[in-house]
Design a protein around this motif. Structure first.
Motif, short mmCIF file in Angstrom:
data_model
loop_
_atom_site.label_atom_id
_atom_site.label_comp_id
_atom_site.label_asym_id
_atom_site.label_seq_id
_atom_site.Cartn_x
_atom_site.Cartn_y
_atom_site.Cartn_z
N UNK A 248 0.84 -1.20 0.00
CA UNK A 248 0.00 0.00 0.00
C UNK A 248 0.87 1.25 0.00
N UNK A 249 1.95 1.23 0.78
CA UNK A 249 2.84 2.39 0.85
C UNK A 249 3.36 2.79 -0.52
N UNK A 250 3.54 1.82 -1.41
CA UNK A 250 4.01 2.11 -2.77
C UNK A 250 3.01 2.95 -3.55
N UNK A 251 1.74 2.90 -3.16
CA UNK A 251 0.69 3.62 -3.88
C UNK A 251 0.57 5.07 -3.45
N UNK A 252 1.24 5.44 -2.37
CA UNK A 252 1.13 6.79 -1.84
C UNK A 252 2.20 7.69 -2.43
N UNK A 253 1.85 8.95 -2.62
CA UNK A 253 2.76 9.90 -3.27
C UNK A 253 3.06 11.07 -2.35
N UNK A 254 4.22 11.68 -2.55
CA UNK A 254 4.59 12.86 -1.77
C UNK A 254 3.47 13.90 -1.84
N UNK A 255 3.14 14.44 -0.68
CA UNK A 255 2.11 15.47 -0.60
C UNK A 255 0.71 14.96 -0.35
N UNK B 154 -2.51 13.61 1.46
CA UNK B 154 -3.10 13.58 2.79
C UNK B 154 -3.84 12.25 2.90
N UNK B 155 -3.41 11.41 3.85
CA UNK B 155 -3.84 10.01 3.88
C UNK B 155 -4.49 9.68 5.22
N UNK B 156 -5.71 9.18 5.17
CA UNK B 156 -6.38 8.68 6.38
C UNK B 156 -6.15 7.18 6.48
N UNK B 157 -5.75 6.73 7.66
CA UNK B 157 -5.48 5.32 7.89
C UNK B 157 -6.56 4.71 8.78
N UNK B 158 -7.18 3.63 8.30
CA UNK B 158 -8.21 2.96 9.06
C UNK B 158 -7.65 1.98 10.07
N UNK B 159 -8.54 1.19 10.64
CA UNK B 159 -8.19 0.22 11.69
C UNK B 159 -7.58 -1.02 11.06
N UNK B 160 -6.66 -1.65 11.79
CA UNK B 160 -6.08 -2.92 11.34
C UNK B 160 -4.80 -2.73 10.56
N UNK B 161 -4.69 -3.42 9.44
CA UNK B 161 -3.48 -3.38 8.62
C UNK B 161 -3.03 -1.96 8.28
N UNK B 162 -3.95 -1.02 7.97
CA UNK B 162 -3.49 0.34 7.64
C UNK B 162 -2.64 0.99 8.73
N UNK B 163 -2.81 0.59 9.99
CA UNK B 163 -2.01 1.21 11.06
C UNK B 163 -0.53 0.86 10.97
N UNK B 164 -0.18 -0.15 10.17
CA UNK B 164 1.22 -0.53 10.00
C UNK B 164 1.95 0.34 8.99
N UNK B 165 1.22 1.03 8.15
CA UNK B 165 1.80 1.75 7.02
C UNK B 165 2.82 2.81 7.43
N UNK B 166 2.63 3.58 8.51
CA UNK B 166 3.61 4.62 8.85
C UNK B 166 5.04 4.11 8.99
N UNK B 167 5.20 2.83 9.31
CA UNK B 167 6.55 2.29 9.50
C UNK B 167 7.23 1.88 8.20
N UNK B 168 6.52 2.00 7.06
CA UNK B 168 7.07 1.50 5.80
C UNK B 168 6.96 2.54 4.68
N UNK B 169 6.96 3.80 5.05
CA UNK B 169 6.85 4.86 4.05
C UNK B 169 8.21 5.27 3.47
N UNK B 170 9.29 4.90 4.14
CA UNK B 170 10.61 5.29 3.66
C UNK B 170 10.76 6.80 3.65
N UNK B 171 11.20 7.34 2.52
CA UNK B 171 11.44 8.78 2.41
C UNK B 171 10.22 9.55 1.89
N UNK B 172 9.10 8.88 1.72
CA UNK B 172 7.93 9.58 1.21
C UNK B 172 7.41 10.61 2.20
N UNK B 173 7.01 11.74 1.68
CA UNK B 173 6.51 12.82 2.51
C UNK B 173 5.00 12.92 2.36
#
Length: 216
Positions: free
Chosen positions: A13-20, A22-41
């Motif tokens: 999922x993190x691969x689908x997000x782009x710099x800039x 604004x992303x809402x994260x739901x319950x469950x698996x989405x809560x893991x995403x902040x740890x795998x964003x790398x250098x994306x802003x």
């Protein structure tokens, strides 16, 4: 539901997000995403009133007064904001969320979502799901391919209550990536070593695909 599979989905999922974004994260698996964003802003928004969530804190820095809508401890990036949940829903309902990443109980072949109630089970209410599916510009579903009882999450027709008048653009599971169009679900990427026939057997709805996706 292995942690390895959940992390695999979060990373994809993190691969689908782009710099800039604004992303809402739901319950469950989405809560893991902040740890795998790398250098994306990206700006991570939580419906309980946070904009600018950072990675998961280590055990020594957990502050349970600072939590996401999933009641998980979070950190704040530089410049983060904390505000009333009513202001958060103004952002959501006003169309200011670029991407909502949600979990599901079911999703139909056209991307309609059911993620808040199981028939016959006690519930507290629909929560923010109804607002997010209607207000977000893009919806990505992050989910295991099958429920705990082995039933597929992707189905021809919902049997659980719908989450509202909005449809997902993409479903990402541990096995595959699907996109949704007016013609139904399309397999766009395989994420495991399942053969196509095996994937079809554990999927509860028909899907199309390009030969290049399954052959190479």
């Amino acid at each position: 539901m292995s942690l390895e599979s959940r992390i695999k989905i979060a990373k994809r999922v993190a691969q689908e997000l782009s710099d800039g974004d604004m992303v809402n994260l739901g319950v469950g698996i989405p809560t893991l995403i902040p740890d795998y964003l790398g250098d994306k802003k990206v700006e991570l928004q939580s419906e309980n009133g946070i904009l600018g969530m950072g990675p998961t804190p280590d055990e020594e820095n957990v502050n349970m007064d600072l939590i996401s809508a999933s009641k998980h401890p979070v950190t704040l990036d530089i410049g983060a904001s904390i505000f009333d949940s009513s202001d958060s829903f103004v952002m959501i309902r006003g169309g200011h969320i670029d991407v909502a990443v949600l979990g599901v109980l079911q999703i139909d072949q056209f991307g309609e979502i059911a993620n808040w109630a199981i028939p016959g089970k006690d519930i507290l209410g629909v929560g923010g799901a109804m607002d997010l599916v209607a207000g977000a510009k893009r919806i990505i579903v992050a989910s295991m391919h099958q429920a705990k009882d082995g039933k597929p999450k992707l189905v021809e027709k919902l049997t659980f209550p719908t989450s509202g008048n909005g449809r997902a653009d993409m479903l990402i599971t541990e096995h595959a990536v699907f996109k949704f169009t007016e013609n139904g679900a399309e397999l766009v990427e395989q994420l495991s070593d399942l053969r196509l026939e095996e994937l079809q057997e554990i999927t509860g709805a028909p899907f199309t695909y390009q030969d290049s996706v399954v052959n190479g």
